[in-house]
Design a protein around this motif. Structure first.
Motif, PDB file in Angstrom:
ATOM      1  N   PRO A   7      -2.015   9.233   3.971  1.00  0.00           N
ATOM      2  CA  PRO A   7      -1.793   8.000   4.730  1.00  0.00           C
ATOM      3  C   PRO A   7      -2.160   8.159   6.208  1.00  0.00           C
ATOM      4  O   PRO A   7      -1.860   9.181   6.825  1.00  0.00           O
ATOM      5  CB  PRO A   7      -0.297   7.739   4.536  1.00  0.00           C
ATOM      6  CG  PRO A   7       0.015   8.379   3.223  1.00  0.00           C
ATOM      7  CD  PRO A   7      -0.837   9.600   3.179  1.00  0.00           C
ATOM      8  N   ASN A   8      -2.839   7.144   6.711  1.00  0.00           N
ATOM      9  CA  ASN A   8      -3.251   7.088   8.112  1.00  0.00           C
ATOM     10  C   ASN A   8      -4.283   8.135   8.488  1.00  0.00           C
ATOM     11  O   ASN A   8      -4.521   8.376   9.683  1.00  0.00           O
ATOM     12  CB  ASN A   8      -2.032   7.201   9.047  1.00  0.00           C
ATOM     13  CG  ASN A   8      -1.000   6.150   8.710  1.00  0.00           C
ATOM     14  OD1 ASN A   8      -1.350   4.991   8.517  1.00  0.00           O
ATOM     15  ND2 ASN A   8       0.247   6.552   8.606  1.00  0.00           N
ATOM     16  N   ASN A  44       1.211   4.217  -2.944  1.00  0.00           N
ATOM     17  CA  ASN A  44       1.142   5.654  -2.659  1.00  0.00           C
ATOM     18  C   ASN A  44       2.343   6.397  -3.229  1.00  0.00           C
ATOM     19  O   ASN A  44       2.207   7.481  -3.809  1.00  0.00           O
ATOM     20  CB  ASN A  44       1.046   5.895  -1.145  1.00  0.00           C
ATOM     21  CG  ASN A  44      -0.303   5.487  -0.591  1.00  0.00           C
ATOM     22  OD1 ASN A  44      -1.297   5.470  -1.313  1.00  0.00           O
ATOM     23  ND2 ASN A  44      -0.344   5.141   0.699  1.00  0.00           N
ATOM     24  N   ALA A  45       3.516   5.798  -3.062  1.00  0.00           N
ATOM     25  CA  ALA A  45       4.734   6.426  -3.612  1.00  0.00           C
ATOM     26  C   ALA A  45       4.618   6.555  -5.122  1.00  0.00           C
ATOM     27  O   ALA A  45       4.951   7.595  -5.709  1.00  0.00           O
ATOM     28  CB  ALA A  45       5.970   5.604  -3.230  1.00  0.00           C
ATOM     29  N   PRO A  94       9.490  14.546   7.387  1.00  0.00           N
ATOM     30  CA  PRO A  94       8.889  15.775   7.921  1.00  0.00           C
ATOM     31  C   PRO A  94       8.394  15.603   9.363  1.00  0.00           C
ATOM     32  O   PRO A  94       7.820  14.566   9.710  1.00  0.00           O
ATOM     33  CB  PRO A  94       7.725  16.041   6.952  1.00  0.00           C
ATOM     34  CG  PRO A  94       8.167  15.412   5.669  1.00  0.00           C
ATOM     35  CD  PRO A  94       8.924  14.191   6.081  1.00  0.00           C
ATOM     36  N   ILE A 153       1.838  15.268   3.104  1.00  0.00           N
ATOM     37  CA  ILE A 153       2.786  14.251   3.568  1.00  0.00           C
ATOM     38  C   ILE A 153       4.163  14.844   3.779  1.00  0.00           C
ATOM     39  O   ILE A 153       5.072  14.178   4.235  1.00  0.00           O
ATOM     40  CB  ILE A 153       2.868  13.061   2.604  1.00  0.00           C
ATOM     41  CG1 ILE A 153       3.352  13.511   1.224  1.00  0.00           C
ATOM     42  CG2 ILE A 153       1.514  12.353   2.503  1.00  0.00           C
ATOM     43  CD1 ILE A 153       3.689  12.361   0.310  1.00  0.00           C
ATOM     44  N   PHE A 154       4.333  16.115   3.394  1.00  0.00           N
ATOM     45  CA  PHE A 154       5.687  16.702   3.451  1.00  0.00           C
ATOM     46  C   PHE A 154       5.881  17.614   4.654  1.00  0.00           C
ATOM     47  O   PHE A 154       5.207  18.584   4.829  1.00  0.00           O
ATOM     48  CB  PHE A 154       5.967  17.468   2.164  1.00  0.00           C
ATOM     49  CG  PHE A 154       6.011  16.563   0.960  1.00  0.00           C
ATOM     50  CD1 PHE A 154       6.996  15.603   0.832  1.00  0.00           C
ATOM     51  CD2 PHE A 154       5.051  16.659  -0.024  1.00  0.00           C
ATOM     52  CE1 PHE A 154       7.031  14.765  -0.272  1.00  0.00           C
ATOM     53  CE2 PHE A 154       5.081  15.834  -1.131  1.00  0.00           C
ATOM     54  CZ  PHE A 154       6.068  14.880  -1.261  1.00  0.00           C
ATOM     55  N   GLU A 198      17.086   2.912   2.650  1.00  0.00           N
ATOM     56  CA  GLU A 198      15.944   2.003   2.545  1.00  0.00           C
ATOM     57  C   GLU A 198      15.804   1.160   3.813  1.00  0.00           C
ATOM     58  O   GLU A 198      14.710   0.991   4.354  1.00  0.00           O
ATOM     59  CB  GLU A 198      16.098   1.096   1.322  1.00  0.00           C
ATOM     60  CG  GLU A 198      14.913   0.160   1.166  1.00  0.00           C
ATOM     61  CD  GLU A 198      14.969  -0.689  -0.107  1.00  0.00           C
ATOM     62  OE1 GLU A 198      15.855  -0.436  -0.956  1.00  0.00           O
ATOM     63  OE2 GLU A 198      14.131  -1.596  -0.232  1.00  0.00           O
ATOM     64  N   ALA A 211       0.839  -1.201   0.000  1.00  0.00           N
ATOM     65  CA  ALA A 211       0.000   0.000   0.000  1.00  0.00           C
ATOM     66  C   ALA A 211       0.878   1.256   0.000  1.00  0.00           C
ATOM     67  O   ALA A 211       0.661   2.202  -0.767  1.00  0.00           O
ATOM     68  CB  ALA A 211      -0.910  -0.003   1.221  1.00  0.00           C
ATOM     69  N   LYS A 212       1.889   1.229   0.855  1.00  0.00           N
ATOM     70  CA  LYS A 212       2.826   2.348   0.959  1.00  0.00           C
ATOM     71  C   LYS A 212       3.461   2.618  -0.400  1.00  0.00           C
ATOM     72  O   LYS A 212       3.626   3.758  -0.821  1.00  0.00           O
ATOM     73  CB  LYS A 212       3.890   1.954   1.985  1.00  0.00           C
ATOM     74  CG  LYS A 212       4.772   3.039   2.468  1.00  0.00           C
ATOM     75  CD  LYS A 212       5.671   2.541   3.613  1.00  0.00           C
ATOM     76  CE  LYS A 212       6.890   1.806   3.062  1.00  0.00           C
ATOM     77  NZ  LYS A 212       7.889   1.506   4.120  1.00  0.00           N
ATOM     78  N   LEU A 230       9.334   4.242   9.470  1.00  0.00           N
ATOM     79  CA  LEU A 230       9.034   5.623   9.085  1.00  0.00           C
ATOM     80  C   LEU A 230       8.932   5.733   7.574  1.00  0.00           C
ATOM     81  O   LEU A 230       9.689   5.115   6.841  1.00  0.00           O
ATOM     82  CB  LEU A 230      10.123   6.566   9.608  1.00  0.00           C
ATOM     83  CG  LEU A 230      10.250   6.645  11.129  1.00  0.00           C
ATOM     84  CD1 LEU A 230      11.494   7.423  11.524  1.00  0.00           C
ATOM     85  CD2 LEU A 230       9.000   7.301  11.731  1.00  0.00           C
ATOM     86  N   SER A 231       8.010   6.525   7.127  1.00  0.00           N
ATOM     87  CA  SER A 231       7.797   6.751   5.708  1.00  0.00           C
ATOM     88  C   SER A 231       6.793   7.876   5.633  1.00  0.00           C
ATOM     89  O   SER A 231       6.056   8.123   6.596  1.00  0.00           O
ATOM     90  CB  SER A 231       7.243   5.495   5.037  1.00  0.00           C
ATOM     91  OG  SER A 231       6.635   5.828   3.814  1.00  0.00           O
ATOM     92  N   ILE A 232       6.751   8.564   4.500  1.00  0.00           N
ATOM     93  CA  ILE A 232       5.708   9.580   4.394  1.00  0.00           C
ATOM     94  C   ILE A 232       4.432   8.987   3.818  1.00  0.00           C
ATOM     95  O   ILE A 232       3.426   9.665   3.716  1.00  0.00           O
ATOM     96  CB  ILE A 232       6.160  10.777   3.541  1.00  0.00           C
ATOM     97  CG1 ILE A 232       6.501  10.334   2.127  1.00  0.00           C
ATOM     98  CG2 ILE A 232       7.338  11.485   4.195  1.00  0.00           C
ATOM     99  CD1 ILE A 232       6.689  11.491   1.176  1.00  0.00           C
ATOM    100  N   PHE A 233       4.506   7.723   3.382  1.00  0.00           N
ATOM    101  CA  PHE A 233       3.341   7.145   2.696  1.00  0.00           C
ATOM    102  C   PHE A 233       2.518   6.227   3.581  1.00  0.00           C
ATOM    103  O   PHE A 233       2.953   5.202   4.014  1.00  0.00           O
ATOM    104  CB  PHE A 233       3.811   6.398   1.447  1.00  0.00           C
ATOM    105  CG  PHE A 233       4.435   7.307   0.429  1.00  0.00           C
ATOM    106  CD1 PHE A 233       3.673   8.291  -0.204  1.00  0.00           C
ATOM    107  CD2 PHE A 233       5.785   7.218   0.133  1.00  0.00           C
ATOM    108  CE1 PHE A 233       4.250   9.131  -1.142  1.00  0.00           C
ATOM    109  CE2 PHE A 233       6.362   8.061  -0.803  1.00  0.00           C
ATOM    110  CZ  PHE A 233       5.594   9.018  -1.435  1.00  0.00           C
ATOM    111  N   PRO A 246      -0.243  11.795  -2.379  1.00  0.00           N
ATOM    112  CA  PRO A 246      -0.381  10.879  -3.514  1.00  0.00           C
ATOM    113  C   PRO A 246      -1.750  11.036  -4.158  1.00  0.00           C
ATOM    114  O   PRO A 246      -2.742  11.217  -3.430  1.00  0.00           O
ATOM    115  CB  PRO A 246      -0.258   9.490  -2.871  1.00  0.00           C
ATOM    116  CG  PRO A 246       0.392   9.704  -1.556  1.00  0.00           C
ATOM    117  CD  PRO A 246      -0.011  11.074  -1.111  1.00  0.00           C
ATOM    118  N   THR A 293      14.370   3.264   6.739  1.00  0.00           N
ATOM    119  CA  THR A 293      12.912   3.465   6.784  1.00  0.00           C
ATOM    120  C   THR A 293      12.183   2.153   7.044  1.00  0.00           C
ATOM    121  O   THR A 293      11.143   2.146   7.692  1.00  0.00           O
ATOM    122  CB  THR A 293      12.380   4.131   5.497  1.00  0.00           C
ATOM    123  OG1 THR A 293      12.781   3.365   4.353  1.00  0.00           O
ATOM    124  CG2 THR A 293      12.912   5.550   5.341  1.00  0.00           C
TER     125      THR A 293
END
Lengths: 305, 305, 305, 305
Positions: B268-269, B232-233, C268, B304-305, C294, B228-229, C302-305, B254, C297
């Motif tokens: 996300p979330n 989104n990317a 962020p 997300i940023f 990689e 899923a992540k 952790l990830s922004i997605f 996304p 994360t």
């Protein structure tokens, strides 16, 4: 007049070491099966004399050489209006490239790249009842070979492996530059590629381009003198794929090649010359055939330049 | 939690002047006939709350938004092996370009350009008995809408005007990167494009991507959290054609758009958000829809940023 | 909070086998001479905690990572007017390509390809008296390292081998998109590339982007929250050359790399993380450095997605 | 022999309406200032007869026509080794394109696009003490005009606006295909472009190419017969930028044009013909000049095809 027979025989001997260096086209079995040590060459002069050497009467798949004949038919049918649908410039890219077609909005650069030949085929299809019969009849009369024919197995194979050409046809259609059904255009195109001619057929069959558009034996006016001249110009600038500059530089006459290993040249007001050897060079032209034509113009001192 | 309802209503009022500025897709009549003053928007949060405004329950053609679902099915079927047949990079060219495909030997840059979506469709076709039923069932369950359906007239129209996609499919096939019959791949592709969803359907139907791959109401695990992540990317870098950079810059989440005027975003979330307005900007994304999403992230401070 | 120290040490051990697989940049001797078994990594959290492993305090040539700082200065100076001279889209081509620049009339696709960085350098040059001092001062304050400096030998070497960048600058100038003298633009560009930073410097020096544009220790407002957010979006879509999609897919956070082997990421509202290993992969990013991020994360979730 | 004088006078009258249709090159003031109603034409036959009409003795900037002379010098110096550094194929792109150069790794497609001419200039610079004197002397002798000279103001202007050529030179250098200092190469190139010749000078000065490489009046063997023949082939396939196919089609003889409005053609074993009119067509060739040459070959019936 140079001693053409001696020159042809010399060339046949000289190119022997080259025959195994090229790569025979292998995208369809029928082409891949042709023995690569084959070599033939024929010259026909304006007064009808024939000279030949090697496998000059053996038939092979003409493939792209047929594009000269369909261009001839298209010019007969719609004349200069053809140039609203296809350009006259060298492509500067591989012969089946879609890149340039996209950048130039579906107008193929010239009638001898595949995209251009498909548009030409579409024009021929649109203008006559039985385009296959018309094409075959034209070639038979020009070649003085009434039993010249196609090879249906080649056409079927081409079709079965013709995804790139189908992509081109659909792409051109998306720009509105094809009028007939895509399958009909492709079938006609595969038909023309599948015609079987020998070096003797080709030398005879291209002589009208050296003779102001008139076929010496049938007396047919195939094209006007001006049209014949212009097809020669197109063959010089675009007739040998992305090697046209090199061919002009080394051979110095208008020419057209096919992946079947045939290559034919025209020396205006003099003669037509054809060579055949199935092994191709990296640019898709007959390796020994190109060399044979270069040697021919060197030995005879003939050139348009 | 921001007051989503007030925010959606504000946005609906603010984008009114934009509704007539875009150009409705007109390559098929069914799309061209949609009134361009339509606008809807819906938000669904992770805990299942729904907020909506305007024409949020009116169905429209999802077109390219469906590519997210077929990608989902392909990842379910063959996992990371998919990436041997399609890349993950932004294309830097118009969404239906053949140029890059030629330069990169038939490997589409990402699953969201048409070329990539055709390869994904081929994967989906190759792995299940009834791919249409599987696709429809997945979307229905994700959207909690058991009567969600396609529009056969749209699919027929797409097919009748689908020369560019047929060119792409044949071209990819010429590189050996399609396994099924070209017509089957195209038919499935036109089917997926013809699905009809509303903003509410889309917001609900994309929530699994905001929820670690799990659909909150059905409880289905559609994808793993990791998958899923990664979708989104991909949506962030490639989801809005050649405007992905701009979308990331302005909207900052996304998203995936379609030429039917739909556009859907994932935080996300948190939530999924969908907007619809048929008028498109020069890049092929909904003009008012893009603006609506930008205003939504600005007003809520979500990004997300 | 994850146990960052343990995670960093694990990663350091895990990437050891990768250190000899990449190719150290060799277009200038100063870069080619760096031992390729070097590896360092550092994390700085928003509350100022520092974690590090390996060669994390050893300085290296930041090269393209400096483009984030010059973009920062340009946005400080002229704000959104910058986007009239450089785009925000991924390039879909190698990072120093002239092709796309020609097709798009001298407007570089984004500030992180070389062409875009030259335009950004031109903007920075045009707006302040002493751009080098301004750049150095900004980086020193952000990194809390008052003795951070350049390596003049690197800049000289870059200049001596900088034909491709000189070609780009002249080409952009031919479209009227450079204002200062070409040599000044190039000299400033080579200067910024020659700055020497360690992983600790980079992690500290990028923290303002994780912190709404504000540097935690100096208290400087480097950029507005909105500008910081948007630079993060740009790093995600364009920060790692033609591997941005892959980086987003695998690492899932905004990042920027340089051919010196440095690579830095921003999460962020959490932290900044930097890794260094001189061996590069085929796309020009640090091979072990990309892998390290990689793993970071993945291990932290952790990830922004 | 056709009545050349009458034909030239007819053409001069017929092209009058075209003189105001072209666009005079305006990238440097010196060219922009030339009155666009100028028209001249000259023919010199192998036996030395001169025919002229209009402004046939007025000098103008030869620009790219000079590329034929530097190619001549390069072939004199290093013969066929030249082709290791520059190709012989039509470019299929605008004459100053960097795109193809990038795709083909710094090997220019032919000696007549700017990139190729820069490599040729580099070869000429590398092999003689005073290349300018050598070039000028060669042209003076060929043209039988001992006071033929350059226009330093043009060269200076070219240099001041020469960013595109500087980009090309730096780009080629980045591939290692230039040996001399970039500024020297560019200065020599701008010098050659700035030479001033009239139609009479050009017709005389190209006659050696119609005469097996030998200058009739000086008796100099400028090139071997074979080399002369091959330069003619190159002019036919590549001499008029991206309009070479069209020029071959319509005019049917080897030719070379320049943005100063000059255009010169060679009919092997017959004559050389030059026309001048400053207004250019969309492809960068003299509009009335191209038409004049087409009419000349039509009226005389001369053509190589």
């Amino acid at each position: 007049m140079p001693d053409y027979q001696t020159i042809l025989d010399e060339i046949r001997d000289e190119v022997q070491p080259l025959l195994t260096r090229g790569a025979v086209a292998n995208y369809i079995p029928r082409l891949a099966d042709v023995p690569r040590e084959k070599f033939g060459m024929a010259v026909v002069t304006l007064d009808g004399q024939l000279f030949q050497t090697g496998d000059a009467t053996e038939g092979f798949s003409v493939q792209s050489i047929s594009k000269v004949y369909t261009l001839t038919l298209a010019l007969q049918s719609i004349g200069d209006r053809l140039w609203q649908r296809v350009g006259r410039e060298p492509s500067g890219n591989a012969f089946n490239s879609l890149v340039q077609l996209e950048l130039e909005n579906g107008l193929p650069r010239n009638p001898f790249i595949n995209a251009g030949a498909l548009v030409v085929a579409d024009v021929v299809l649109a203008t006559r009842d039985d385009p296959r019969a018309r094409l075959l009849d034209t070639i038979r009369r020009c070649s003085a070979n009434p039993i010249l024919h196609d090879d249906p197995q080649v056409a079927l194979s081409e079709k079965a492996h013709g995804f790139r050409n189908a992509a081109l046809a659909n792409f051109i259609r998306s720009f509105g530059n094809l009028e007939n059904a895509i399958d009909e255009v492709l079938d006609f195109y595969f038909y023309q590629c599948s015609l079987v001619m020998s070096c003797v057929d080709l030398a005879r069959g291209f002589l009208f381009l050296a003779n102001q558009g008139r076929c010496p034996w049938s007396g047919d006016t195939v094209l006007s003198p001006d049209q014949a001249k212009r097809i020669n110009a197109l063959m010089l600038t675009c007739g040998t794929y992305d090697a046209a500059g090199d061919f002009a530089y080394h051979v110095g006459i208008p020419g057209k090649s096919g992946v079947g290993g045939g290559i034919v040249g025209v020396i205006p007001n003099r003669l037509a010359v054809a060579a055949w050897s199935p092994g191709l060079n990296a640019k898709g032209n007959s390796l020994a055939g190109s060399e044979a034509l270069e040697r021919f113009t060197s030995k005879t001192g003939l050139s348009i330049f």
